[in-house]
Write a protein that holds these residues in place. Structure first.
Motif, PDB file in Angstrom:
ATOM      1  N   ILE A  44       0.874  -1.104   0.087  1.00  0.00           N
ATOM      2  CA  ILE A  44      -0.006   0.037   0.224  1.00  0.00           C
ATOM      3  C   ILE A  44       0.948   1.300  -0.127  1.00  0.00           C
ATOM      4  O   ILE A  44       1.957   1.390   0.846  1.00  0.00           O
ATOM      5  CB  ILE A  44      -1.025  -0.035   1.195  1.00  0.00           C
ATOM      6  CG1 ILE A  44      -1.740  -1.343   1.364  1.00  0.00           C
ATOM      7  CG2 ILE A  44      -1.844   1.195   1.228  1.00  0.00           C
ATOM      8  CD1 ILE A  44      -2.602  -1.704  -0.176  1.00  0.00           C
ATOM      9  N   GLN A  72      -7.296   1.015  -0.879  1.00  0.00           N
ATOM     10  CA  GLN A  72      -7.109   0.064  -0.073  1.00  0.00           C
ATOM     11  C   GLN A  72      -8.478  -0.356   0.604  1.00  0.00           C
ATOM     12  O   GLN A  72      -8.957  -1.610   0.786  1.00  0.00           O
ATOM     13  CB  GLN A  72      -6.151   0.391   1.115  1.00  0.00           C
ATOM     14  CG  GLN A  72      -5.774  -0.712   2.160  1.00  0.00           C
ATOM     15  CD  GLN A  72      -5.091  -0.238   3.238  1.00  0.00           C
ATOM     16  OE1 GLN A  72      -4.833   0.940   3.554  1.00  0.00           O
ATOM     17  NE2 GLN A  72      -4.668  -1.345   4.098  1.00  0.00           N
ATOM     18  N   CYS A  84      -2.242  -6.601   4.016  1.00  0.00           N
ATOM     19  CA  CYS A  84      -1.573  -5.417   3.357  1.00  0.00           C
ATOM     20  C   CYS A  84      -0.435  -4.966   4.047  1.00  0.00           C
ATOM     21  O   CYS A  84      -0.349  -5.010   5.281  1.00  0.00           O
ATOM     22  CB  CYS A  84      -2.560  -4.272   3.460  1.00  0.00           C
ATOM     23  SG  CYS A  84      -4.063  -4.441   2.622  1.00  0.00           S
TER      24      CYS A  84
END
Length: 535
Positions: A44, A72, A84
């Motif tokens: 991310i 996200q 993540c």
């Protein structure tokens, strides 16, 4: 014909993260779910608006329908068990640069591919060198297999232009993920590829699809000027330029991560070399191979770098420098031994080595009629000694003094690396000591006022009677350089004296009797100091 290899590193940020996480894991720690390729995983990164978006994802996450650039929040709504982790673009760039240096085993000119989303590719200029690897097909297979052993998923292609190789590496349908195009076939191979294979931006891509231009072949029959007019805000100019670059009608420059050396020697082996003795044996051949073209061109090398390409995808290097240009293989080999071949980190072994001449100068003949043969040999021996000491101890450990414009003797010289500098008898005043006392040591002296030389002095508890003297040598103070202790800057009178035992000294009186500086009387009486011992 120009031959450019494009290497597409699929999911490169994920590969870098996995390698870093694997090295950081402790043997007794529980397994990390993010390292399991079966689990959906994404890196991310915040975009310009501050929103967290997907920067990279693994094949398991891509199979669920996730894509790069997706927020996200949306990704977690679709796949609640998505793992993540924060992305690190700087670490990705450093790893890509290191991989580019490792890829110099195939080409001295390796460039980082700046196109696309993130840095995920390399360009290798292999013009005229593919025959050294058994042909283009064998070369592409070797690149793909070696990168797979290093843990990187790749697709490779070779073409006459960077644009064509880039498009075929990402969109080509060749068996095994390795496409080959030349000047005759590149037009046909690109025709069936989508327009986005031309490395155009999203706005230009949207415009081209709106006008029904979905394949590169759809652009061939269209006039260039009309194609540019059909796109608003001049976006078609970029599209036309990319098309011309891919087909070879417009040039495209590549910037290597390191300037390619003009002179280099290179060897590769099927079995890795895992000991220093094997490295030295190969180095003996490399120095001979590098010396030959330098002799042919009348050049000499002043800096050499030995680069070892490890089987795990890393590189290790060792550099040496010389004060004078040279091309004697035996001298180079001795310098590398002095520098310490044991400093090379071999890892699981080296399967290729490269020796490059980083600094080259013409080898000009030196006139020896004005100097004796003994003096010439002495100068060459001194230069060779400096080279060996520098290789063994380091350039910052072997120093030589050079004169500086200053009245104060303690500031009249400074130390610089001796490499490339030839000591000269004119660099120092023969009337002064070779070494100075730092700081000067106090002396009790008996002298005639006001400017007479000392007739007796006591230094280090030993009284000495002066039999001969010379001076004074008056040095005015450097008033623009105040003393660090804020004391008054004073005039110095230096004397060269000799005692009864024949020892010679260089001492000075700081300050003058009955004198003033700018109308201000001296704060304290003159004092005597020992500054050095004369030869």
């Amino acid at each position: 014909m120009r031959r450019i290899v494009s290497v597409w590193l699929i999911d490169w940020p994920v590969t870098v993260w996995r390698r870093s996480a694997t090295r950081a894991r402790r043997p007794a720690s529980p397994p990390d779910p993010a390292l399991d390729p079966k689990n959906p995983f994404a890196l991310i990164l915040k975009n310009r608006r501050g929103a967290a978006v997907i920067h990279a994802l693994n094949p398991a996450a891509r199979a669920t329908g996730l894509r790069r650039g997706q927020t996200q929040a949306d990704a977690l709504a679709m796949i609640p068990h998505l793992i993540c982790k924060p992305a690190d673009p700087e670490a990705d760039a450093r790893a890509l640069t290191a991989l580019a240096v490792w890829a110099e085993r195939w080409s001295p000119s390796v460039s980082v591919d700046p196109a696309g989303e993130g840095l995920e590719g390399l360009f290798l200029d292999l013009t005229g060198a593919t025959r050294l690897f058994g042909g283009e097909a064998a070369l592409l297979a070797q690149i793909r297999d070696r990168l797979a052993e290093a843990g990187a998923r790749t697709r490779v292609a070779i073409g006459p232009t960077p644009g064509a190789a880039w498009a075929l590496a990402r969109w080509g349908e060749a068996e095994g993920g390795a496409s080959i195009a030349d000047e005759e076939t590149v037009r046909g191979l690109l025709a069936s590829l989508p327009v986005e294979a031309l490395r155009i931006d999203d706005r230009t891509l949207t415009q081209s699809r709106r006008f029904g231009l979905k394949r590169i072949g759809d652009l061939y029959p269209m006039p260039r000027a009309g194609l540019a007019r059909r796109f608003r805000d001049g976006d078609g100019v970029g599209l036309v330029q990319r098309l011309d670059q891919a087909l070879g009608f417009a040039g495209e420059a590549l910037t290597p991560v390191r300037p390619p050396p003009k002179y280099r020697a290179w060897q590769a082996w099927m079995e890795p070399v895992s000991d220093i003795e094997g490295v030295e044996a190969r180095l003996t051949e490399l120095v001979a191979d590098l010396s030959a073209p330098l002799v042919r061109d009348g050049q000499g090398a002043k800096a050499l770098t030995l680069t070892g390409f490890r089987s795990d995808g890393r590189t290790t290097s060792l550099s040496v420098r010389t004060g004078r240009p040279g091309r004697e293989a035996g001298v180079w080999l001795r310098l590398f031994r002095e520098a310490g071949l044991g400093r090379l980190e071999l890892g699981f072994g080296l399967d290729a080595m490269m020796l490059t001449a980083d600094a080259v100068e013409p080898m000009t003949a030196r006139q020896r009629a004005l100097e004796s043969e003994a003096e010439a040999k002495q100068a060459e021996s001194l230069a060779a000694l400096i080279d060996r000491l520098t290789a063994r101890l380091g350039e910052d450990r072997v120093l030589i003094s050079e004169p500086v414009d200053s009245w104060a003797p303690e500031r009249a010289e400074r130390w610089r690396p001796a490499l490339g500098r030839r000591p000269s008898a004119t660099d120092r005043d023969a009337r002064r000591p070779i070494l100075l006392l730092d700081p000067p040591e106090p002396v009790e002296a008996l002298a005639e006022l006001p400017d007479g030389a000392p007739v007796r002095f006591t230094w280090r508890r030993l009284s000495r009677r002066v039999t001969r003297s010379d001076g004074p040598e008056r040095l005015s103070p450097e008033w623009w350089r105040p003393r660090p202790d804020d004391r008054q800057v004073r005039t110095r009178d230096y004397y060269r004296v000799e005692d009864e035992a024949g020892a010679r000294y260089w001492l000075f009186r700081e300050g003058l009797y009955g004198r003033e500086y700018s109308g201000v009387a001296e704060e304290r009486a003159p004092s005597w100091w020992m500054h050095g011992v004369l030869p």
